[in-house]
Design a protein around this motif. Structure first.
Motif, PDB file in Angstrom:
ATOM      1  N   ALA A 172       0.969  -1.345  -0.082  1.00 13.65           N
ATOM      2  CA  ALA A 172      -0.160  -0.136  -0.072  1.00 13.65           C
ATOM      3  C   ALA A 172       0.800   1.298   0.013  1.00 13.65           C
ATOM      4  N   ALA A 173       2.039   1.315   0.625  1.00 15.04           N
ATOM      5  CA  ALA A 173       2.914   2.297   0.725  1.00 15.04           C
ATOM      6  C   ALA A 173       3.298   2.773  -0.786  1.00 15.04           C
ATOM      7  N   SER A 174       3.518   1.759  -1.441  1.00 16.51           N
ATOM      8  CA  SER A 174       4.229   2.149  -2.867  1.00 16.51           C
ATOM      9  C   SER A 174       2.942   2.636  -3.768  1.00 16.51           C
ATOM     10  N   HIS A 175       1.834   2.026  -3.618  1.00  9.50           N
ATOM     11  CA  HIS A 175       0.711   2.465  -4.316  1.00  9.50           C
ATOM     12  C   HIS A 175       0.362   3.945  -4.010  1.00  9.50           C
ATOM     13  N   ILE A 176       0.224   4.174  -2.808  1.00  6.13           N
ATOM     14  CA  ILE A 176      -0.034   5.514  -2.314  1.00  6.13           C
ATOM     15  C   ILE A 176       1.089   6.568  -2.820  1.00  6.13           C
ATOM     16  N   GLY A 177       2.212   6.111  -2.358  1.00  8.61           N
ATOM     17  CA  GLY A 177       3.458   7.079  -2.644  1.00  8.61           C
ATOM     18  C   GLY A 177       3.451   7.331  -4.289  1.00  8.61           C
ATOM     19  N   GLY A 178       3.182   6.270  -5.150  1.00  5.53           N
ATOM     20  CA  GLY A 178       3.168   6.493  -6.608  1.00  5.53           C
ATOM     21  C   GLY A 178       2.085   7.289  -6.843  1.00  5.53           C
ATOM     22  N   LEU A 179       0.944   7.251  -6.496  1.00  7.20           N
ATOM     23  CA  LEU A 179      -0.346   8.093  -6.786  1.00  7.20           C
ATOM     24  C   LEU A 179       0.178   9.672  -6.393  1.00  7.20           C
ATOM     25  N   ALA A 180       0.702   9.663  -5.403  1.00 10.27           N
ATOM     26  CA  ALA A 180       0.763  11.012  -4.756  1.00 10.27           C
ATOM     27  C   ALA A 180       1.922  11.606  -5.347  1.00 10.27           C
ATOM     28  N   THR A 181       3.049  11.010  -5.966  1.00 14.07           N
ATOM     29  CA  THR A 181       4.106  11.562  -6.806  1.00 14.07           C
ATOM     30  C   THR A 181       3.736  11.951  -8.090  1.00 14.07           C
ATOM     31  N   GLY A 182       2.881  11.076  -8.658  1.00 12.67           N
ATOM     32  CA  GLY A 182       2.309  11.301 -10.270  1.00 12.67           C
ATOM     33  C   GLY A 182       1.471  12.595 -10.136  1.00 12.67           C
ATOM     34  N   PHE A 183       0.566  12.567  -9.077  1.00 13.91           N
ATOM     35  CA  PHE A 183      -0.272  13.913  -8.948  1.00 13.91           C
ATOM     36  C   PHE A 183       0.408  15.187  -8.699  1.00 13.91           C
ATOM     37  N   VAL A 184       1.509  15.122  -8.141  1.00 13.66           N
ATOM     38  CA  VAL A 184       2.411  16.450  -7.823  1.00 13.66           C
ATOM     39  C   VAL A 184       3.327  16.772  -8.968  1.00 13.66           C
ATOM     40  N   ILE A 185       3.580  15.628  -9.665  1.00 17.05           N
ATOM     41  CA  ILE A 185       4.635  15.808 -10.845  1.00 17.05           C
ATOM     42  C   ILE A 185       3.418  16.482 -12.022  1.00 17.05           C
ATOM     43  N   GLY A 186       2.367  15.894 -11.982  1.00 19.67           N
ATOM     44  CA  GLY A 186       1.398  16.233 -12.928  1.00 19.67           C
ATOM     45  C   GLY A 186       0.973  17.739 -12.876  1.00 19.67           C
ATOM     46  N   LEU A 187       0.841  18.240 -11.654  1.00 21.98           N
ATOM     47  CA  LEU A 187       0.502  19.536 -11.441  1.00 21.98           C
ATOM     48  C   LEU A 187       1.476  20.555 -11.826  1.00 21.98           C
ATOM     49  N   PHE A 188       2.763  20.037 -11.908  1.00 23.63           N
ATOM     50  CA  PHE A 188       4.035  20.694 -12.480  1.00 23.63           C
ATOM     51  C   PHE A 188       4.055  20.757 -14.009  1.00 23.63           C
ATOM     52  N   PHE A 189       3.585  19.522 -14.494  1.00 22.33           N
ATOM     53  CA  PHE A 189       3.676  19.279 -16.029  1.00 22.33           C
ATOM     54  C   PHE A 189       2.498  19.913 -16.742  1.00 22.33           C
ATOM     55  N   PHE A 190       1.397  19.734 -16.149  1.00 17.64           N
ATOM     56  CA  PHE A 190       0.133  20.212 -16.913  1.00 17.64           C
ATOM     57  C   PHE A 190      -0.134  21.653 -16.240  1.00 17.64           C
ATOM     58  N   LYS A 191       0.331  22.510 -16.643  1.00 18.19           N
ATOM     59  CA  LYS A 191       0.045  23.980 -16.179  1.00 18.19           C
ATOM     60  C   LYS A 191      -1.235  24.383 -17.246  1.00 18.19           C
ATOM     61  N   PRO A 192      -2.176  24.990 -16.656  1.00 21.40           N
ATOM     62  CA  PRO A 192      -3.287  25.585 -17.235  1.00 21.40           C
ATOM     63  C   PRO A 192      -2.878  26.106 -18.627  1.00 21.40           C
ATOM     64  N   LYS A 193      -3.447  25.580 -19.674  1.00 20.10           N
ATOM     65  CA  LYS A 193      -3.337  26.142 -21.383  1.00 20.10           C
ATOM     66  C   LYS A 193      -4.417  25.560 -21.969  1.00 20.10           C
ATOM     67  N   PRO A 194      -4.587  26.015 -23.045  1.00 21.30           N
ATOM     68  CA  PRO A 194      -5.700  25.430 -23.907  1.00 21.30           C
ATOM     69  C   PRO A 194      -5.555  23.899 -24.173  1.00 21.30           C
ATOM     70  N   ILE A 195      -6.485  23.230 -24.179  1.00 23.00           N
ATOM     71  CA  ILE A 195      -6.358  21.592 -24.416  1.00 23.00           C
ATOM     72  C   ILE A 195      -5.904  21.599 -25.852  1.00 23.00           C
ATOM     73  N   ALA A 196      -6.362  22.327 -26.874  1.00 26.58           N
ATOM     74  CA  ALA A 196      -5.931  22.158 -27.943  1.00 26.58           C
ATOM     75  C   ALA A 196      -4.376  22.256 -28.251  1.00 26.58           C
ATOM     76  N   THR A 197      -3.651  22.668 -27.295  1.00 23.11           N
ATOM     77  CA  THR A 197      -2.289  22.804 -27.446  1.00 23.11           C
ATOM     78  C   THR A 197      -1.383  21.151 -27.423  1.00 23.11           C
ATOM     79  N   TRP A 198      -2.267  20.427 -26.437  1.00 27.35           N
ATOM     80  CA  TRP A 198      -1.680  19.131 -26.104  1.00 27.35           C
ATOM     81  C   TRP A 198      -1.265  18.651 -27.189  1.00 27.35           C
ATOM     82  N   LYS A 199      -0.037  17.631 -26.948  1.00 24.43           N
ATOM     83  CA  LYS A 199       0.535  16.757 -27.932  1.00 24.43           C
ATOM     84  C   LYS A 199      -0.403  15.905 -28.461  1.00 24.43           C
ATOM     85  N   ARG A 200      -0.514  15.641 -29.677  1.00 22.55           N
ATOM     86  CA  ARG A 200      -1.243  14.720 -30.550  1.00 22.55           C
ATOM     87  C   ARG A 200      -0.661  13.820 -31.223  1.00 22.55           C
TER      88      ARG A 200
END
Length: 200
Positions: A172-200
């Motif tokens: 469970a520690a790995s699951h929750i730790g991974g979930l939290a880490t992905g969330f924090v990194i995602g907040l850094f990576f996915f700063k608000p911007k037009p969705i149309a500019t996402w890589k496709r």
């Protein structure tokens, strides 16, 4: 969104990072089934808290590519096969790999908080939970724009967390730790911007 209808070649070409990770995991798992060699691979790569704190830090990474049986690897690789492509499409190959590996490492570091030097674990679950966490960050950044993603991914995250604590033998520690880490990194990576500019 999470329905895969590509053929084998299309999948590999469209999602090279996900395809490579699945291939490596399956190859290593098959190697661990070989007598003697399999025991050596596990001995070298399994995450053991006491050995890591003594300086064998590579085990935090190598354990992400080891699995404890057919059901373990099939469940993890199916999750990666299903949910990884959409994140790779949105984030791009390098950012996806950063989320995956840093989440797995984050889960491994949280596992070290378990007060048992003999606690051992293997599996890509922490990294895969990091994918879920990154999707959670996307929902926060674009809370009013992605109702379909919200309807799909939120129940998956909630159910996955609940099952983490209901199943025996789950790190469970790995699951929750991974979930939290992905969330924090995602907040850094996915700063608000037009969705149309996402890589496709």
């Amino acid at each position: 969104m999470f329905i895969r209808n590509e053929n084998f070649k299309q999948y590999i070409n469209a999602y090279p990072a996900v395809a490579t990770l699945i291939t490596i995991n399956l190859a290593i798992f098959i190697m661990t089934l070989i007598p003697n060699l399999g025991e050596e691979i596990f001995s070298f790569g399994v995450s053991v808290n006491g050995l890591i704190t003594q300086g064998e830090w590579w085990r935090i990474v190598t354990a992400m590519f080891l699995h404890g049986g057919w059901m373990h690897i099939l469940f993890n690789m199916f999750s990666l096969f299903l949910f990884g492509p959409e994140l790779e499409r949105i984030a791009g190959k390098m950012r996806f790999l950063a989320i995956y590996f840093l989440s797995g490492i984050g889960g491994g570091l949280v596992t070290l908080a378990i007060p048992d030097p003999f606690y051992a674990s293997v599996g890509a679950s922490g990294a895969i939970f990091g994918i879920f966490g990154a999707f959670g960050a996307i929902l926060v950044r674009y809370r009013n724009s992605l109702p379909q993603l919200r309807q799909i991914i939120l129940p998956i995250i909630v159910i996955s967390v609940i099952m983490t604590f209901l199943q025996a033998g789950v790190n469970a520690a790995s699951h929750i730790g991974g979930l939290a880490t992905g969330f924090v990194i995602g907040l850094f990576f996915f700063k608000p911007k037009p969705i149309a500019t996402w890589k496709r």
